[in-house]
Design a protein around this motif. Structure first.
Motif, PDB file in Angstrom:
ATOM      1  N   GLU A 257      41.287  31.253  34.015  1.00 11.11           N
ATOM      2  CA  GLU A 257      41.439  30.592  35.298  1.00 11.11           C
ATOM      3  C   GLU A 257      41.633  29.088  35.107  1.00 11.11           C
ATOM      4  O   GLU A 257      42.509  28.476  35.712  1.00 11.11           O
TER       5      GLU A 257
ATOM      6  N   ILE B 244      44.245  26.663  43.818  1.00 13.25           N
ATOM      7  CA  ILE B 244      44.833  26.976  42.514  1.00 13.25           C
ATOM      8  C   ILE B 244      43.766  27.447  41.527  1.00 13.25           C
ATOM      9  O   ILE B 244      44.016  27.569  40.345  1.00 13.25           O
ATOM     10  N   GLY B 245      42.571  27.721  42.021  1.00 14.04           N
ATOM     11  CA  GLY B 245      41.550  28.279  41.145  1.00 14.04           C
ATOM     12  C   GLY B 245      40.465  27.293  40.784  1.00 14.04           C
ATOM     13  O   GLY B 245      40.669  26.076  40.845  1.00 14.04           O
TER      14      GLY B 245
ATOM     15  N   GLY C 131      38.009  26.185  42.281  1.00 17.45           N
ATOM     16  CA  GLY C 131      37.565  25.236  43.287  1.00 17.45           C
ATOM     17  C   GLY C 131      38.509  24.078  43.545  1.00 17.45           C
ATOM     18  O   GLY C 131      38.191  23.179  44.300  1.00 17.45           O
ATOM     19  N   PHE C 132      39.669  24.095  42.906  1.00 20.41           N
ATOM     20  CA  PHE C 132      40.620  23.019  43.146  1.00 20.41           C
ATOM     21  C   PHE C 132      41.667  23.442  44.167  1.00 20.41           C
ATOM     22  O   PHE C 132      42.188  24.564  44.133  1.00 20.41           O
ATOM     23  N   TYR C 133      41.942  22.538  45.102  1.00 19.93           N
ATOM     24  CA  TYR C 133      42.965  22.793  46.109  1.00 19.93           C
ATOM     25  C   TYR C 133      43.999  21.684  46.016  1.00 19.93           C
ATOM     26  O   TYR C 133      43.658  20.534  45.769  1.00 19.93           O
ATOM     27  N   VAL C 134      45.252  22.043  46.209  1.00 20.63           N
ATOM     28  CA  VAL C 134      46.313  21.055  46.079  1.00 20.63           C
ATOM     29  C   VAL C 134      47.204  21.106  47.306  1.00 20.63           C
ATOM     30  O   VAL C 134      47.530  22.173  47.819  1.00 20.63           O
ATOM     31  N   GLU C 135      47.557  19.896  47.773  1.00 24.89           N
ATOM     32  CA  GLU C 135      48.472  19.814  48.887  1.00 24.89           C
ATOM     33  C   GLU C 135      49.885  20.090  48.392  1.00 24.89           C
ATOM     34  O   GLU C 135      50.341  19.480  47.430  1.00 24.89           O
ATOM     35  N   LYS C 136      50.554  21.017  49.044  1.00 25.33           N
ATOM     36  CA  LYS C 136      51.913  21.348  48.617  1.00 25.33           C
ATOM     37  C   LYS C 136      52.795  21.476  49.838  1.00 25.33           C
ATOM     38  O   LYS C 136      52.326  21.779  50.934  1.00 25.33           O
TER      39      LYS C 136
ATOM     40  N   GLN D 294      48.302  15.483  46.469  1.00 24.12           N
ATOM     41  CA  GLN D 294      46.884  15.185  46.653  1.00 24.12           C
ATOM     42  C   GLN D 294      46.065  16.380  46.188  1.00 24.12           C
ATOM     43  O   GLN D 294      46.380  17.521  46.514  1.00 24.12           O
TER      44      GLN D 294
ATOM     45  N   PHE E  71      54.846  28.588  44.041  1.00 28.18           N
ATOM     46  CA  PHE E  71      53.576  28.786  43.319  1.00 28.18           C
ATOM     47  C   PHE E  71      53.157  30.245  43.383  1.00 28.18           C
ATOM     48  O   PHE E  71      52.837  30.862  42.360  1.00 28.18           O
TER      49      PHE E  71
ATOM     50  N   TYR F  88      42.366  18.275  45.987  1.00 25.62           N
ATOM     51  CA  TYR F  88      41.039  18.369  46.590  1.00 25.62           C
ATOM     52  C   TYR F  88      40.160  19.253  45.732  1.00 25.62           C
ATOM     53  O   TYR F  88      40.649  20.129  45.034  1.00 25.62           O
TER      54      TYR F  88
END
Lengths: 122, 161
Positions: free
Chosen positions: A38, B95-96, B98-103, A54, B111, A56
């Motif tokens: 992962e 994206i796994g 606990g990370f989130y990305v603005e796309k 960005q 993706f 998060y």
């Protein structure tokens, strides 16, 4: 005779306990593997990301904005840690496997010995 | 003699017919549990792939209606409140770990389709492994059956085992 039986029983118990421990360790190893996958996926995703994106981070129920370099470093750190853990557990598994192999042979020896004794008595 | 061999340990080939029944049973049981594990993983992978595909479709279908579209937002699985789509410029993608990305929506779709492809490759690999294991299991079962038959006919003749 009875003490031999007891010895055999305790050997078998010890062997089974070893097997259980081994199973648990292997499960831990698998979990690490999936975590590694992962994290690798995330790392790859970071390299593909346009620089302006960005990022998060989910902390509890909250999404926090995070610096790209910080996020990349966090993932790298995690991967390093997981690598080390995998190596550690791998050696643990190996020693457990050889130990359980020894126990198995011991059980086997005692079993055949008891069998022969039983045959000679009857 | 063309001896059936296991491919579970590629470096050494073992003549299965030389193994005693007890050991063969062990091998069989081990193969069965391995196969079961692999099949479970396979279906889990399939589910994950379907989920990613759904996500991609949702991004496409959900956002083409544009801003201001009335929607129902789930607060809990059984409680919804009305809302409006505020922005369709960017989506937040998990994206796994606990990370989130603005796309942008196209990037998000890309993706997800990439994920689907990756999983598809894994599925193919896994399928090959499952087939190999299945073959091994069949061979072991065959030999085991022959052994049991041979032994029972022999046991009948000698009357003691």
């Amino acid at each position: 005779m009875a003490s031999d039986q007891q010895k055999l029983q305790s050997l078998i118990d010890a062997y089974q306990k070893l097997q259980n421990d081994l199973q648990a360790t292997v499960t831990a190893r698998q979990k690490l593997e999936s975590q590694q996958q992962e994290n690798k996926g995330v790392q790859k995703e970071f390299t593909l990301l346009p620089p302006t994106s960005q990022i998060y981070k989910l902390i509890g129920p909250v999404l926090l904005k995070q610096d790209r370099s910080e996020a990349v470093m966090a993932v790298e750190g995690r991967l390093e840690f997981i690598d080390k853990e995998i190596k550690r557990i791998e050696s643990q598994i190996q020693s457990m496997q050889s130990e359980s192999e020894n126990k198995k042979m011991e059980v086997y020896r005692l079993q055949t010995q008891l069998q022969q004794q039983g045959e000679s008595v009857s | 003699m063309s001896s059936p061999t296991t491919t579970t340990s590629p470096p050494q080939t073992i003549d299965l017919t030389a193994l005693p029944v007890a050991q063969l049973t062990n091998v069989k049981n081990q193969l069965t549990s391995e196969l079961q594990h692999l099949t479970t993983s396979f279906s889990q992978l399939k589910q994950a792939q379907a989920k990613f595909r759904d996500c991609g479709n949702n991004v496409r279908d959900g956002l083409e209606r544009g801003e201001g579209t009335p929607i129902l937002v789930p607060l809990t699985p059984s409680l919804y409140v009305p809302g409006k789509l505020a922005s369709t410029d960017t989506v937040l993608v998990d994206i796994g770990t606990g990370f989130y990305v603005e796309k942008t929506p196209p990037a998000a779709r890309e993706f997800y389709s990439r994920k689907v492809e990756e999983l598809g490759r894994n599925l193919q690999d896994l399928e090959k492994i499952v087939q190999g294991k299945q073959g091994n299991l069949n061979v072991v079962e065959d030999v085991l059956r022959q052994k049991v038959i041979a032994e029972s006919s022999k046991g009948g003749g000698e009357s003691s085992v």
